[in-house]
Scaffold this active site. Structure first.
Site, PDB file in Angstrom:
ATOM      1  N   LYS A 494      54.766  80.152  37.734  1.00 56.13           N
ATOM      2  CA  LYS A 494      53.856  80.600  36.677  1.00 56.13           C
ATOM      3  C   LYS A 494      52.841  81.569  37.291  1.00 56.13           C
ATOM      4  CE  LYS A 494      51.165  76.493  37.620  1.00 56.13           C
ATOM      5  NZ  LYS A 494      50.873  75.116  37.259  1.00 56.13           N
ATOM      6  N   ARG A 592      44.735  66.731  29.587  1.00 53.50           N
ATOM      7  CA  ARG A 592      44.906  68.147  29.276  1.00 53.50           C
ATOM      8  C   ARG A 592      45.899  68.209  28.128  1.00 53.50           C
ATOM      9  NH1 ARG A 592      46.648  72.119  34.188  1.00 53.50           N
ATOM     10  NH2 ARG A 592      48.550  70.898  34.090  1.00 53.50           N
ATOM     11  N   TYR A 719      25.666 100.166  45.172  1.00 54.25           N
ATOM     12  CA  TYR A 719      24.865  99.974  43.962  1.00 54.25           C
ATOM     13  C   TYR A 719      23.655  99.092  44.218  1.00 54.25           C
ATOM     14  CZ  TYR A 719      28.507 101.831  40.878  1.00 54.25           C
ATOM     15  OH  TYR A 719      29.399 102.632  40.243  1.00 54.25           O
ATOM     16  N   MET A 768      33.938  98.464  41.592  1.00 57.01           N
ATOM     17  CA  MET A 768      35.121  98.180  40.793  1.00 57.01           C
ATOM     18  C   MET A 768      36.407  98.511  41.551  1.00 57.01           C
ATOM     19  SD  MET A 768      36.169  99.696  37.087  1.00 57.01           S
ATOM     20  CE  MET A 768      34.706  99.176  36.231  1.00 57.01           C
TER      21      MET A 768
HETATM   22  C1  LIG Z   1      51.020  74.276  38.303  1.00 52.39           C
HETATM   23  C2  LIG Z   1      51.635  72.982  38.121  1.00 52.39           C
HETATM   24  C3  LIG Z   1      52.212  72.298  39.210  1.00 52.39           C
HETATM   25  C4  LIG Z   1      52.092  72.765  40.631  1.00 52.39           C
HETATM   26  O1  LIG Z   1      50.861  72.438  41.152  1.00 52.39           O
HETATM   27  P1  LIG Z   1      50.440  72.781  42.661  1.00 52.39           P
HETATM   28  O2  LIG Z   1      49.153  72.123  42.856  1.00 52.39           O
HETATM   29  O3  LIG Z   1      50.350  74.255  42.743  1.00 52.39           O
HETATM   30  O4  LIG Z   1      51.533  72.220  43.492  1.00 52.39           O
HETATM   31  C5  LIG Z   1      52.893  71.132  38.956  1.00 52.39           C
HETATM   32  N1  LIG Z   1      52.997  70.646  37.701  1.00 52.39           N
HETATM   33  C6  LIG Z   1      52.440  71.263  36.643  1.00 52.39           C
HETATM   34  C7  LIG Z   1      52.580  70.656  35.296  1.00 52.39           C
HETATM   35  C8  LIG Z   1      51.745  72.447  36.803  1.00 52.39           C
HETATM   36  O5  LIG Z   1      51.201  73.057  35.760  1.00 52.39           O
END
Ligand SMILES: *Cc1c(COP(=O)(O)O)cnc(C)c1O
Length: 824
Positions: A494, A592, A719, A768
């Site tokens: 992701k 969550r 700046y 920037m």
């Molecule tokens: C991102 C995520 C992981 C991985 O977590 P890490 O701490 O990067 O190993 C595992 N499970 C879910 C549901 C996640 O969203």
């Protein structure tokens, strides 16, 4: 060399099952690299994680007929009528036995090289220096391990006059096996440093282990200025010819009496057994100087024409260790392998290209120069090259150089073009027509492939994120080492692969057979599918608007609420989809997303059972604090709740539902909770979330100095005039700013970048697109490379100063920073 299966059976004491007549020219241990099936002998190796026996059916189907196994398939007569199986106690030992026997059959002198750094460079340089005078067989790339060495030795043949073989170890006890296979006549010890120290109790122990390579060597070449190595060698091997070299002691057989560094070359003068000599090296760094001295020592010992070698030194080419993947012009992807052009490294690079999936229709093109100094005649050589090209799926071939051109009739590939030089290609219409292709560039430096690459590569912003795919794989293996062989693994890619770039990362992970890839949203999954990723893909946050995409692209959604579940079922029915896999999330305390593992279970089970459209493939939950010991009690509660909820779900279905709860921290902290599958995220990208320790570093953010100026003590920088100097300073401006993901929190001296290895603090506010560094007293100039974080400056340094976690820094590198991939 070709051996009959009977001969091989005899050598490895294999019990032969099968009666076909087969013969063997190639050894294979990784089924993905199959090139010439009929003449290949496959060794089914059992490792902690994998079992080569699994690939026998697939390999048989692809034409392999000879196998070394620990157990023959019970249905060998019916299912494998044309195959031979040689049954042995250990396939791994059999591979080494065969290599050792083969090495003994080819009784040529062999130079065996070991040490912590410089092995591959010394090996390649010896090849460059000596091959005009003799026919040399050397290890391909850095094939120096317990499996790599036997494969290297197998390449020795009747034409070989000298073997040059690298030996690498990472643990005590490994060298003896390598020694017995290689049996080096001449041993070379390069430097002994800290690499792989973790498995040894001391530097001395490591050094002793390495020296075992020389147990049967007549001569040993080493640097006497390394006191530890010199003492151990004198103690252990007093009876050998010791070709020690030194920059300090004229008493050593090879005394280096002058090393004079100029702007772009080094002049080295030496005295060997009373005779003086000198050479010019076209490089100036210390490591190169050392490596060149090891080479000259070998040449002096072997009594080859030393004047020629010294002259040859001036033409030495640096050894490019990496195979790079870059975005090219006109929709091309470039795979640049400027590692020496020889047939074995060509095969490795072609295999790499062939194994990387790609979207449909992009042609695979090879641009290859004449291969020099092989000892083979051109017809034989290019016949082999042509065979490789067809087995490795090359569709378009561009040959560069008079030799390859003269053999053009040998090439059967549909599209083929030949040119005398790179310049001729660059002027030709075919050059402008390179479009939407995957191009492997493999050429000797003398053909000027540099300019070719420069023209083909998309011009990159001076700021790049380098992604080390070999390090990624090494982290993958590190986490796999916590898992049982049957535990499945989801790799989280992701957020564009935690910033590293999801597509190339996914290609590498798919090649290493991870069970699932996980993305955040459907579009990320689509991008993977469009780039040829066929692995299972999980989508963690499916949006209501994307259901059709999920079904069309086989992207398996996470389901965390009744609202989402109902909508998915409706959409699946609407599109005529049945039995689509989904992943059920339970909320065990993170609060969550997810179903309640107790209160929601009856309802969830009944809704899932009341439909056919979706099928629960897995059930999972997420730890809120697996990275922290203080939260262990809470993690225990979470785990207990998950066990309860997931058992109830499983009990309601007859098919197996995979259960998983561990993320990276969980894998390290609670390997006993690995269940059926784990989800690996940050650890893959090189940071352990448990203690922020850097594993193998994957991402390096680099930029270059745009401009340098001297600024008097009384002036200010940037700046708001926040960069107050207080001394006359040299300020370097670098083209990276907060829009690239370089946080303003690092400015005003709170952190630093590395300029030629030295810490250069950020002065003033980070802008920037630009930041300013104080490089006072640092030896640097405009155009020099600057490391923002990476191999020498851990990303966690930055995240600590920013009061955040490394995840945020990595995923914050903006899209305009080009990603460049390489593999060692
Ligand atoms: C991102 C995520 C992981 C991985 O977590 P890490 O701490 O990067 O190993 C595992 N499970 C879910 C549901 C996640 O969203």
């Amino acid at each position: 060399m070709i051996y009959t299966i009977d001969k091989i059976a005899e050598v490895i004491h294999g019990q032969r099952v099968g009666t076909a007549f087969t013969h063997v020219a190639f050894l294979l241990t990784d089924s993905r690299s199959l090139g010439f099936p009929e003449e290949t002998l496959f060794f089914a190796l059992k490792t902690e994680r994998n079992d080569g026996h699994r690939y026998i059916p697939e390999l048989y189907q692809r034409g392999v007929r000879s196998f070394v196994v620990e157990e023959a398939p019970s249905d060998w007569a019916e299912s494998y009528p044309e195959a031979n199986f040689l049954v042995v106690d250990s396939s791994f030992k059999a591979l080494q036995t065969l290599a050792r026997w083969h090495r003994e059959c080819i009784s040529v002198p062999v130079v065996g090289i070991t040490g912590s750094n410089g092995k591959t460079v010394v090996k390649e340089w010896l090849f460059q220096l000596l091959s005009p005078q003799m026919n040399i067989t050397r290890s391909p790339r850095s094939y120096n391990s317990q499996v790599g060495v036997p494969l290297s030795l197998w390449l020795l043949n009747e034409q070989t006059q000298l073997g040059v073989i690298e030996a690498g170890i990472s643990q005590p006890g490994e060298m003896e096996a390598l020694q017995q296979m290689i049996q080096p006549t001449v041993g070379v010890l390069t430097s002994i440093g800290g690499a792989h120290q973790e498995n040894f109790s001391s530097l001395e122990e490591k050094c002793r282990e390495k020296l075992r390579l020389f147990a049967s060597s007549r001569a040993i070449i080493y640097c006497a200025d390394d006191e530890l190595a010199a003492r151990l060698i004198r103690e252990t091997y007093a009876d050998r010819q010791l070709v020690a070299w030194s920059m300090k002691s004229a008493a050593c057989p090879l005394y280096i009496n002058k090393v004079e560094k100029r702007a772009s070359e080094t002049i080295i003068e030496f005295v060997y057994q009373g005779a003086a000599g000198s050479y010019t090296l076209p490089l100036i760094d210390d490591a190169s100087v050392q490596n060149s001295i090891h080479c000259i020592a070998v040449a002096l010992y072997l009594q080859v024409g030393v004047d020629e070698i010294c002259a040859q030194m001036a033409r030495l080419e640096p050894v490019a260790m990496r195979l790079e993947v870059k975005e090219g012009q006109h929709g091309c992807t470039l795979i640049n392998d400027s590692y020496n052009s020889d047939i074995h490294s060509l095969d490795i690079a072609l295999d790499f290209m062939n194994r990387r999936p790609d979207h449909d229709g992009r042609k695979r093109t090879l641009i290859l120069s004449d291969i020099q100094q092989t000892g083979m005649d051109d017809a034989t050589l290019y016949c082999k090259v042509s065979d490789l090209i067809s087995t490795r799926g090359v569709q378009k071939f561009i040959g560069i150089g008079p030799h390859i051109k003269a053999q053009s009739a040998l090439f059967g590939v549909a599209e083929r073009f030949f040119f005398d030089s790179c310049e001729e290609l660059i002027r030709a219409p075919e050059f402008a027509q390179l479009r939407n292709e995957v191009i492997l560039l493999k050429g000797a430096r003398s053909f000027g492939f540099d300019q070719l690459t420069e023209l083909l590569v998309k011009k990159v912003h001076e700021t790049i994120l380098e992604v080390n795919l070999s390090a990624l794989v090494s982290n993958l293996n590190y986490y796999r080492s916590f898992l049982h062989p049957t535990t499945k693994l989801v790799c989280m890619i992701k957020a564009d692969g935690y910033g590293a770039g999801a597509v190339e990362v996914a290609k590498t992970l798919q090649d290493h057979r991870v069970d699932y890839l996980a993305v955040a949203v459907a579009d990320e999954g689509v991008a993977l599918r469009n780039n040829g990723i066929t692995a299972n893909i999980m989508v963690m946050n499916p949006e209501m608007s994307s259901f059709k995409t999920l079904f069309d692209y086989r992207l398996e959604p996470e389901v965390y609420s009744f609202r989402l579940l109902d909508a998915l079922v409706r959409a699946a029915r609407h599109h005529g989809v049945a039995g689509f896999p989904v992943h059920v999330k339970l909320d065990t305390g993170m609060h969550r997303l997810g179903f309640h593992p107790v209160a929601d279970m009856d309802e969830l089970i009944s809704r899932l059972q009341g439909q056919r459209a979706l099928i629960p493939r897995s059930v999972f939950s997420h730890f809120a604090g697996a990275d922290s010991d203080e939260l262990d009690a809470f993690s225990d509660e979470q785990f207990a709740l998950f066990a309860q909820g997931s058992e109830r779900l499983q009990a309601a279905f007859s098919h197996k539902i995979l259960r998983h709860i561990c993320n990276s921290a969980g894998i390290e902290h609670f390997p006993e909770r690995q269940m059926d599958m784990c989800r690996l995220g940050l650890g893959l990208y090189g940071v352990s979330p448990r203690d922020n320790r850097v594993l193998a570093n994957v991402c390096t953010l680099k930029t270059t100095i745009l401009q340098m100026r001297e600024v008097p003590a009384t002036e200010t920088v940037g700046y708001g005039r926040r960069g107050v100097l207080g001394r006359d300073s040299v300020i370097a401006a670098v083209p990276i700013g907060y829009a690239d993901g370089l946080s303003r929190k690092l400015g005003n001296g709170r952190s630093f970048a590395l300029v030629n290895g030295k810490e250069a603090p950020y002065v003033g506010n980070i802008c920037m697109d630009v930041a300013m560094l104080d490089v006072t007293g640092i030896d640097c100039e405009e155009g020099d490379s600057v490391e923002i974080f990476g191999d020498h400056l851990p990303v966690t340094r930055l995240s600590d100063v920013m009061d955040t976690i490394p995840y945020e820094v990595l995923t914050g590198i903006s899209n305009r920073v080009k990603r460049v991939y390489f593999q060692d």
